[in-house]
Every structure is written in structure tokens, then in C-alpha cells.
Write a protein that holds these residues in place. Sequence first.
Motif, PDB file in Angstrom:
ATOM      1  N   ALA A  20       0.836  -1.213   0.000  1.00  0.00           N
ATOM      2  CA  ALA A  20       0.000   0.000   0.000  1.00  0.00           C
ATOM      3  C   ALA A  20       0.866   1.257   0.000  1.00  0.00           C
ATOM      4  O   ALA A  20       0.554   2.233  -0.694  1.00  0.00           O
ATOM      5  CB  ALA A  20      -0.940  -0.011   1.202  1.00  0.00           C
ATOM      6  N   LEU A  55       3.832   7.148   6.471  1.00  0.00           N
ATOM      7  CA  LEU A  55       3.253   5.798   6.538  1.00  0.00           C
ATOM      8  C   LEU A  55       4.326   4.750   6.809  1.00  0.00           C
ATOM      9  O   LEU A  55       4.082   3.780   7.530  1.00  0.00           O
ATOM     10  CB  LEU A  55       2.502   5.484   5.244  1.00  0.00           C
ATOM     11  CG  LEU A  55       1.204   6.256   5.042  1.00  0.00           C
ATOM     12  CD1 LEU A  55       0.711   6.102   3.610  1.00  0.00           C
ATOM     13  CD2 LEU A  55       0.151   5.803   6.033  1.00  0.00           C
ATOM     14  N   PHE A  73      -2.963   3.135  11.929  1.00  0.00           N
ATOM     15  CA  PHE A  73      -3.371   2.836  10.556  1.00  0.00           C
ATOM     16  C   PHE A  73      -4.883   2.954  10.382  1.00  0.00           C
ATOM     17  O   PHE A  73      -5.364   3.495   9.389  1.00  0.00           O
ATOM     18  CB  PHE A  73      -2.905   1.438  10.125  1.00  0.00           C
ATOM     19  CG  PHE A  73      -1.534   1.422   9.529  1.00  0.00           C
ATOM     20  CD1 PHE A  73      -1.242   2.116   8.371  1.00  0.00           C
ATOM     21  CD2 PHE A  73      -0.524   0.699  10.121  1.00  0.00           C
ATOM     22  CE1 PHE A  73       0.026   2.106   7.816  1.00  0.00           C
ATOM     23  CE2 PHE A  73       0.757   0.667   9.586  1.00  0.00           C
ATOM     24  CZ  PHE A  73       1.032   1.374   8.425  1.00  0.00           C
ATOM     25  N   THR A  74      -5.636   2.462  11.355  1.00  0.00           N
ATOM     26  CA  THR A  74      -7.089   2.559  11.270  1.00  0.00           C
ATOM     27  C   THR A  74      -7.536   4.013  11.288  1.00  0.00           C
ATOM     28  O   THR A  74      -8.389   4.421  10.484  1.00  0.00           O
ATOM     29  CB  THR A  74      -7.749   1.779  12.433  1.00  0.00           C
ATOM     30  OG1 THR A  74      -7.278   0.418  12.403  1.00  0.00           O
ATOM     31  CG2 THR A  74      -9.258   1.788  12.317  1.00  0.00           C
ATOM     32  N   GLY A  77      -6.700   5.672   7.924  1.00  0.00           N
ATOM     33  CA  GLY A  77      -7.640   5.247   6.883  1.00  0.00           C
ATOM     34  C   GLY A  77      -8.994   5.903   7.034  1.00  0.00           C
ATOM     35  O   GLY A  77      -9.559   6.431   6.067  1.00  0.00           O
ATOM     36  N   ILE A  78      -9.532   5.911   8.247  1.00  0.00           N
ATOM     37  CA  ILE A  78     -10.853   6.505   8.486  1.00  0.00           C
ATOM     38  C   ILE A  78     -10.770   8.032   8.396  1.00  0.00           C
ATOM     39  O   ILE A  78     -11.647   8.672   7.807  1.00  0.00           O
ATOM     40  CB  ILE A  78     -11.397   6.067   9.858  1.00  0.00           C
ATOM     41  CG1 ILE A  78     -11.716   4.570   9.831  1.00  0.00           C
ATOM     42  CG2 ILE A  78     -12.633   6.867  10.241  1.00  0.00           C
ATOM     43  CD1 ILE A  78     -12.053   3.974  11.183  1.00  0.00           C
ATOM     44  N   THR A  81     -10.552   9.474   4.750  1.00  0.00           N
ATOM     45  CA  THR A  81     -11.636   9.117   3.844  1.00  0.00           C
ATOM     46  C   THR A  81     -12.467  10.327   3.406  1.00  0.00           C
ATOM     47  O   THR A  81     -12.658  10.524   2.201  1.00  0.00           O
ATOM     48  CB  THR A  81     -12.520   8.020   4.478  1.00  0.00           C
ATOM     49  OG1 THR A  81     -11.720   6.840   4.629  1.00  0.00           O
ATOM     50  CG2 THR A  81     -13.718   7.713   3.616  1.00  0.00           C
ATOM     51  N   THR A 106      -7.911   4.443   0.791  1.00  0.00           N
ATOM     52  CA  THR A 106      -7.956   4.405   2.256  1.00  0.00           C
ATOM     53  C   THR A 106      -8.303   3.046   2.842  1.00  0.00           C
ATOM     54  O   THR A 106      -7.866   2.734   3.951  1.00  0.00           O
ATOM     55  CB  THR A 106      -8.941   5.453   2.820  1.00  0.00           C
ATOM     56  OG1 THR A 106     -10.256   5.145   2.373  1.00  0.00           O
ATOM     57  CG2 THR A 106      -8.540   6.849   2.420  1.00  0.00           C
ATOM     58  N   PHE A 107      -9.087   2.228   2.125  1.00  0.00           N
ATOM     59  CA  PHE A 107      -9.471   0.944   2.692  1.00  0.00           C
ATOM     60  C   PHE A 107      -8.289   0.052   3.041  1.00  0.00           C
ATOM     61  O   PHE A 107      -8.307  -0.610   4.092  1.00  0.00           O
ATOM     62  CB  PHE A 107     -10.448   0.196   1.767  1.00  0.00           C
ATOM     63  CG  PHE A 107     -10.844  -1.137   2.310  1.00  0.00           C
ATOM     64  CD1 PHE A 107     -11.719  -1.230   3.383  1.00  0.00           C
ATOM     65  CD2 PHE A 107     -10.317  -2.308   1.784  1.00  0.00           C
ATOM     66  CE1 PHE A 107     -12.078  -2.459   3.906  1.00  0.00           C
ATOM     67  CE2 PHE A 107     -10.659  -3.534   2.297  1.00  0.00           C
ATOM     68  CZ  PHE A 107     -11.546  -3.613   3.361  1.00  0.00           C
ATOM     69  N   PRO A 108      -7.234  -0.021   2.211  1.00  0.00           N
ATOM     70  CA  PRO A 108      -6.094  -0.868   2.598  1.00  0.00           C
ATOM     71  C   PRO A 108      -5.505  -0.497   3.959  1.00  0.00           C
ATOM     72  O   PRO A 108      -5.111  -1.373   4.727  1.00  0.00           O
ATOM     73  CB  PRO A 108      -5.077  -0.646   1.478  1.00  0.00           C
ATOM     74  CG  PRO A 108      -5.891  -0.263   0.310  1.00  0.00           C
ATOM     75  CD  PRO A 108      -7.044   0.532   0.860  1.00  0.00           C
ATOM     76  N   PHE A 109      -5.480   0.794   4.297  1.00  0.00           N
ATOM     77  CA  PHE A 109      -4.907   1.208   5.579  1.00  0.00           C
ATOM     78  C   PHE A 109      -5.824   0.858   6.746  1.00  0.00           C
ATOM     79  O   PHE A 109      -5.352   0.505   7.826  1.00  0.00           O
ATOM     80  CB  PHE A 109      -4.543   2.691   5.541  1.00  0.00           C
ATOM     81  CG  PHE A 109      -3.467   2.968   4.526  1.00  0.00           C
ATOM     82  CD1 PHE A 109      -2.171   2.558   4.754  1.00  0.00           C
ATOM     83  CD2 PHE A 109      -3.772   3.575   3.328  1.00  0.00           C
ATOM     84  CE1 PHE A 109      -1.179   2.764   3.817  1.00  0.00           C
ATOM     85  CE2 PHE A 109      -2.785   3.792   2.372  1.00  0.00           C
ATOM     86  CZ  PHE A 109      -1.486   3.383   2.614  1.00  0.00           C
ATOM     87  N   ILE A 110      -7.136   0.915   6.518  1.00  0.00           N
ATOM     88  CA  ILE A 110      -8.076   0.455   7.545  1.00  0.00           C
ATOM     89  C   ILE A 110      -7.898  -1.047   7.755  1.00  0.00           C
ATOM     90  O   ILE A 110      -7.837  -1.524   8.890  1.00  0.00           O
ATOM     91  CB  ILE A 110      -9.525   0.797   7.146  1.00  0.00           C
ATOM     92  CG1 ILE A 110      -9.717   2.311   7.067  1.00  0.00           C
ATOM     93  CG2 ILE A 110     -10.523   0.177   8.132  1.00  0.00           C
ATOM     94  CD1 ILE A 110     -11.025   2.746   6.439  1.00  0.00           C
TER      95      ILE A 110
END
Length: 128
Positions: A20, A55, A73-74, A77-78, A81, A106-110
Motif C-alpha cells: 500500500a 506511513l 493505521f485505522t 484510513g478513516i 476518507t 484508504t481501505f487498505p490502511f483500515i
Amino acid sequence: MTNRRLKILYWLPRVIGILAILFISVFALDAFNPEKTFWNQLGDFLMHLIPSLILTLILIVAWRREFIGGILFTLIGIGFTPFIYNHNYAMNHSVGMSLLIVLTITFPFILIGVLFLVHHYLKKKSLK
């Protein structure tokens, strides 16, 4: 949980994290413009790499401290977004396209954050 599954769960967020970050780093290549001087292009390129460097630092932290890395990371990502969605919606005026871009970026980091947290808790549970 078996030792093999724990090992897979150990490596999965790390590998996805590296991939990512490399994907995000590709966006820095748009800093190169033949109309600019070499030094301006290099400066722009390095500026575009700042998110990748941040990152990478978070991944280094997560490698040793899964709980902290998972939370970071979560949250990244959130947290990013809505910004990424609004930026892309302003450019293309398409809800579907903007959601697809958000999902891609962003989803990969969540997912990475959740996987770090899951491994942290399963490892902790297996030690008891």
C-alpha cells in the motif's frame, strides 16, 4: 488458533502495508514536469513522498507495537476518507467514482490497522 495461522496473520498486515505504501508512492511521480528545472522537479517529488515516509514510519512502529500501529493505521484510513472523497468528488462530480477511489486509497490502511489489532489480541490470547 494454530501457530501457522498466527504466523500468516503476523505477516499479512506487514506485506499489505508495504504494498500500500508503494502504491501511494507511485502518485509522487506526477511531480515530474518537463517544463520545470531538475531541482524543482526533485523538490516536488520529495514533497509528494512525505505521506509515504510518514506511513513508513507508522509501519515501523506497528512492526514492534502492533496495538499502537493498528490504531494509527485505522485512524489514518478513516480520517482521510472524507478528505479524499471530497477532493475527488469536486474533480469528477461522480459519487461512484469518488467512492471507488476512496476504497482504493484508504481501505487498505483500515484493513492493515484491523489486521494488526486482530493479531495483537490473538497473540495475547494465545499466550494466556
